[in-house]
Design an enzyme around this catalytic site. Structure first.
Site, PDB file in Angstrom:
ATOM      1  N   CYS A  42       0.832  -1.213   0.000  1.00  0.00           N
ATOM      2  CA  CYS A  42       0.000   0.000   0.000  1.00  0.00           C
ATOM      3  C   CYS A  42       0.868   1.265   0.000  1.00  0.00           C
ATOM      4  CB  CYS A  42      -0.943  -0.019   1.190  1.00  0.00           C
ATOM      5  SG  CYS A  42      -0.153  -0.388   2.762  1.00  0.00           S
TER       6      CYS A  42
HETATM    7  N1  LIG Z   1      -4.563  -3.985   5.011  1.00  0.00           N
HETATM    8  C1  LIG Z   1      -3.983  -3.320   4.018  1.00  0.00           C
HETATM    9  O1  LIG Z   1      -4.156  -2.096   3.866  1.00  0.00           O
HETATM   10  C2  LIG Z   1      -3.103  -4.024   3.051  1.00  0.00           C
HETATM   11  C3  LIG Z   1      -2.835  -5.368   3.143  1.00  0.00           C
HETATM   12  N2  LIG Z   1      -1.991  -5.969   2.257  1.00  0.00           N
HETATM   13  C4  LIG Z   1      -1.673  -7.374   2.381  1.00  0.00           C
HETATM   14  O2  LIG Z   1      -2.828  -8.147   2.077  1.00  0.00           O
HETATM   15  C5  LIG Z   1      -2.840  -9.339   2.864  1.00  0.00           C
HETATM   16  C6  LIG Z   1      -4.141  -9.360   3.663  1.00  0.00           C
HETATM   17  O3  LIG Z   1      -4.167  -8.206   4.476  1.00  0.00           O
HETATM   18  P1  LIG Z   1      -5.340  -7.887   5.486  1.00  0.00           P
HETATM   19  O4  LIG Z   1      -6.628  -8.328   4.915  1.00  0.00           O
HETATM   20  O5  LIG Z   1      -5.160  -6.499   5.916  1.00  0.00           O
HETATM   21  O6  LIG Z   1      -4.962  -8.857   6.690  1.00  0.00           O
HETATM   22  P2  LIG Z   1      -5.917  -9.435   7.822  1.00  0.00           P
HETATM   23  O7  LIG Z   1      -5.062  -9.713   8.992  1.00  0.00           O
HETATM   24  O8  LIG Z   1      -7.088  -8.534   7.988  1.00  0.00           O
HETATM   25  O9  LIG Z   1      -6.428 -10.810   7.191  1.00  0.00           O
HETATM   26  C7  LIG Z   1      -5.565 -11.851   6.814  1.00  0.00           C
HETATM   27  C8  LIG Z   1      -6.314 -13.150   6.955  1.00  0.00           C
HETATM   28  O10 LIG Z   1      -5.444 -14.230   6.628  1.00  0.00           O
HETATM   29  C9  LIG Z   1      -5.797 -15.377   7.404  1.00  0.00           C
HETATM   30  N3  LIG Z   1      -4.568 -16.118   7.746  1.00  0.00           N
HETATM   31  C10 LIG Z   1      -4.156 -17.260   7.177  1.00  0.00           C
HETATM   32  N4  LIG Z   1      -2.987 -17.669   7.624  1.00  0.00           N
HETATM   33  C11 LIG Z   1      -2.629 -16.782   8.547  1.00  0.00           C
HETATM   34  C12 LIG Z   1      -1.516 -16.699   9.386  1.00  0.00           C
HETATM   35  N5  LIG Z   1      -0.515 -17.591   9.348  1.00  0.00           N
HETATM   36  N6  LIG Z   1      -1.465 -15.659  10.238  1.00  0.00           N
HETATM   37  C13 LIG Z   1      -2.463 -14.754  10.286  1.00  0.00           C
HETATM   38  N7  LIG Z   1      -3.566 -14.783   9.486  1.00  0.00           N
HETATM   39  C14 LIG Z   1      -3.632 -15.805   8.623  1.00  0.00           C
HETATM   40  C15 LIG Z   1      -6.558 -14.877   8.607  1.00  0.00           C
HETATM   41  O11 LIG Z   1      -7.805 -15.508   8.579  1.00  0.00           O
HETATM   42  P3  LIG Z   1      -8.191 -16.702   9.598  1.00  0.00           P
HETATM   43  O12 LIG Z   1      -7.701 -16.282  10.939  1.00  0.00           O
HETATM   44  O13 LIG Z   1      -9.669 -16.737   9.465  1.00  0.00           O
HETATM   45  O14 LIG Z   1      -7.522 -17.906   9.057  1.00  0.00           O
HETATM   46  C16 LIG Z   1      -6.765 -13.389   8.381  1.00  0.00           C
HETATM   47  O15 LIG Z   1      -8.116 -12.991   8.509  1.00  0.00           O
HETATM   48  C17 LIG Z   1      -1.580  -9.285   3.728  1.00  0.00           C
HETATM   49  O16 LIG Z   1      -0.536  -9.961   3.100  1.00  0.00           O
HETATM   50  C18 LIG Z   1      -1.278  -7.794   3.782  1.00  0.00           C
HETATM   51  O17 LIG Z   1       0.053  -7.537   4.055  1.00  0.00           O
HETATM   52  C19 LIG Z   1      -1.458  -5.287   1.210  1.00  0.00           C
HETATM   53  C20 LIG Z   1      -1.704  -3.958   1.048  1.00  0.00           C
HETATM   54  C21 LIG Z   1      -2.523  -3.212   1.976  1.00  0.00           C
HETATM   55  C1  LIG Z   2      -0.490   0.609   9.072  1.00  0.00           C
HETATM   56  C2  LIG Z   2       0.301  -0.630   8.803  1.00  0.00           C
HETATM   57  O1  LIG Z   2       0.666  -1.351   9.715  1.00  0.00           O
HETATM   58  N1  LIG Z   2       0.573  -0.910   7.534  1.00  0.00           N
HETATM   59  C3  LIG Z   2       1.307  -2.074   7.115  1.00  0.00           C
HETATM   60  C4  LIG Z   2       1.481  -2.084   5.623  1.00  0.00           C
HETATM   61  C5  LIG Z   2       0.361  -2.785   4.894  1.00  0.00           C
HETATM   62  C6  LIG Z   2       0.834  -3.404   3.593  1.00  0.00           C
HETATM   63  O2  LIG Z   2       0.810  -2.918   2.495  1.00  0.00           O
HETATM   64  O3  LIG Z   2       1.398  -4.525   3.804  1.00  0.00           O
HETATM   65  P1  LIG Z   2       2.120  -5.610   2.933  1.00  0.00           P
HETATM   66  O4  LIG Z   2       3.360  -5.081   2.376  1.00  0.00           O
HETATM   67  O5  LIG Z   2       2.379  -6.694   3.902  1.00  0.00           O
HETATM   68  O6  LIG Z   2       1.175  -6.068   1.912  1.00  0.00           O
HETATM   69  C7  LIG Z   2       2.715  -2.095   7.717  1.00  0.00           C
HETATM   70  O7  LIG Z   2       3.304  -1.060   7.929  1.00  0.00           O
HETATM   71  O8  LIG Z   2       3.239  -3.204   7.848  1.00  0.00           O
END
Ligand SMILES: NC(=O)C1=CN([C@@H]2O[C@H](COP(=O)(O)OP(=O)(O)OC[C@H]3O[C@@H](n4cnc5c(N)ncnc54)[C@H](OP(=O)(O)O)[C@@H]3O)[C@@H](O)[C@H]2O)C=CC1
Ligand SMILES: CC(=O)N[C@@H](CCC(=O)OP(=O)(O)O)C(=O)O
Length: 337
Positions: free
Chosen positions: A150
């Site tokens: 992000c």
């Molecule tokens: N949030 C953001 O703004 C952004 C996120 N991302 C990336 O997108 C992906 C998803 O992010 P986001 O939806 O925010 O994350 P969340 O923590 O909200 O959700 C991730 C989901 O993955 C599941 N999961 C499966 N294996 C694991 C594990 N080993 N440890 C923890 N959770 C696990 C969990 O579901 P359950 O517990 O039901 O199995 C959990 O709900 C990540 O890789 C993140 O870095 C990228 C850009 C921006």
């Molecule tokens: C506010 C906050 O904690 N933000 C996350 C970045 C989210 C993201 O883009 O994570 P990935 O690179 O894992 O997809 C962080 O700094 O780690």
């Protein structure tokens, strides 16, 4: 009809993926995954989906997912992603990975910044980095797309026209970036509890944030010269949004009007990048796939502002942009709201 599965369906990024994909009548969401064996209905997890998707979240293996789906959005944390993606690909699925596992090209750099040995290193370097504004030609035929981070999307989109046109010094670029708390995901953590982060802004990951090598690698490839940034992220008390404020040094005196022309030409046919004259605000891109970019100056210093919604242009929105290109749908399908 394209059959799609979403892994990590209980998370924040997955909720946004579901909402966007429900707007495409040619997509059928056929599987949602969780590690839980209780198979919760998706509307029990994400209440806003009540009445919109009748599907349970299941603890499925890669083979079970591949029996139902052609495409998989892997919205798992890094490390968890690379544990499943090789099997999904072997079983014939095409994958958009929202995690950081396949973004960097060098396994040693991954290990240095993620403190984990990469278990699928041979795919690094050949996986397509899915930021369509920097070249969408290889996305349609890819089987695996590494969706950008992000902070990195906001930063790279803000700096790319300057780097591509060799207008700035490639080193010493300062990026000061602020994110909403949803960027940290839904998993409860001390630092993201309301009393810990509300009414407060704090920097974190100073000099160590893992988006630093991602920004540098993508911009280095784009400019053909070694790019170095000082990237400092901040946690801010809002739900969603990223504002990156960047201080590049121009090689030569160049007017803002000329620079704006350069940006408008660079992003001329890119539907989700808006070059604006006013200062961008996260509120104005919230819930959308837009990246708003504004160029300003203070004395001789050029300042570039870039704003996105971390969950949409920073995650689920660009993931669907990539999916649309892979599946042959118009790039904007489901993404204009
Ligand atoms: N949030 C953001 O703004 C952004 C996120 N991302 C990336 O997108 C992906 C998803 O992010 P986001 O939806 O925010 O994350 P969340 O923590 O909200 O959700 C991730 C989901 O993955 C599941 N999961 C499966 N294996 C694991 C594990 N080993 N440890 C923890 N959770 C696990 C969990 O579901 P359950 O517990 O039901 O199995 C959990 O709900 C990540 O890789 C993140 O870095 C990228 C850009 C921006
Ligand atoms: C506010 C906050 O904690 N933000 C996350 C970045 C989210 C993201 O883009 O994570 P990935 O690179 O894992 O997809 C962080 O700094 O780690």
């Amino acid at each position: 009809m394209t059959k799609v599965a979403i892994m990590g369906a209980t998370g924040y990024a997955a909720l946004e993926l579901i909402k966007i994909l429900l707007r495409n009548p040619e997509v059928e969401i056929v599987a949602l995954t969780t590690r839980s064996d209780e198979a919760p209905h998706i509307s029990e997890i994400h209440h806003s989906l009540e009445g919109r998707l009748d599907l349970r979240c299941e603890n499925l293996s890669a083979a079970e997912i591949a029996e139902r789906a052609d495409f998989v959005f892997c919205a798992l944390p890094h490390v968890a992603s690379m544990e499943v993606i090789p099997d999904l690909l072997a079983d014939g699925c095409r994958v958009v990975d929202l995690s950081a596992d396949y973004r960097l090209s060098d396994p040693a750099v991954y290990e240095q910044w993620y403190h984990h040995v990469h278990i699928d290193p041979t795919r690094l370097g050949s996986t397509i980095y899915g930021l369509p504004e920097l070249g969408a030609d290889k996305i349609p035929s890819a089987n695996l797309i590494a969706n950008p981070g992000c902070y990195t999307s906001a930063s790279i989109l803000g700096l790319a026209p300057l780097i591509a046109n060799s207008l700035i010094e490639p080193t010493g670029i300062i990026i000061d970036a602020k994110s909403g708390v949803s960027g940290a995901g839904r998993k409860p953590k001390l630092g993201t509890l309301y009393p810990e982060c509300n009414e407060s802004i704090t920097a974190y990951g100073v000099g160590t944030h893992r988006h630093t090598p991602e920004i540098e690698e993508v911009l280095t490839t784009l400019g053909g010269t070694d790019v170095k940034v000082t990237f400092t992220p901040h946690l801010t008390p809002m739900n969603r949004g990223i504002l990156a404020t960047m201080y590049p040094r121009l090689k030569e005196d160049t007017s803002l009007d000329h620079l704006k022309e350069v940006y408008r030409a660079f992003y001329a046919d890119k539907p989700f990048v808006r070059i604006i004259d006013r200062l961008p605000a996260t509120r104005e891109v919230a819930g959308t796939n837009y990246c708003d970019i504004s160029l300003q100056s203070a004395g001789n210093q050029l300042i570039v502002f870039s704003a996105i919604d971390n969950l949409i242009k920073g995650a689920a929105g660009v993931a669907v942009q990539n999916f649309n290109l892979m599946a042959g749908y118009p790039e904007t399908t489901g993404l204009i709201v």
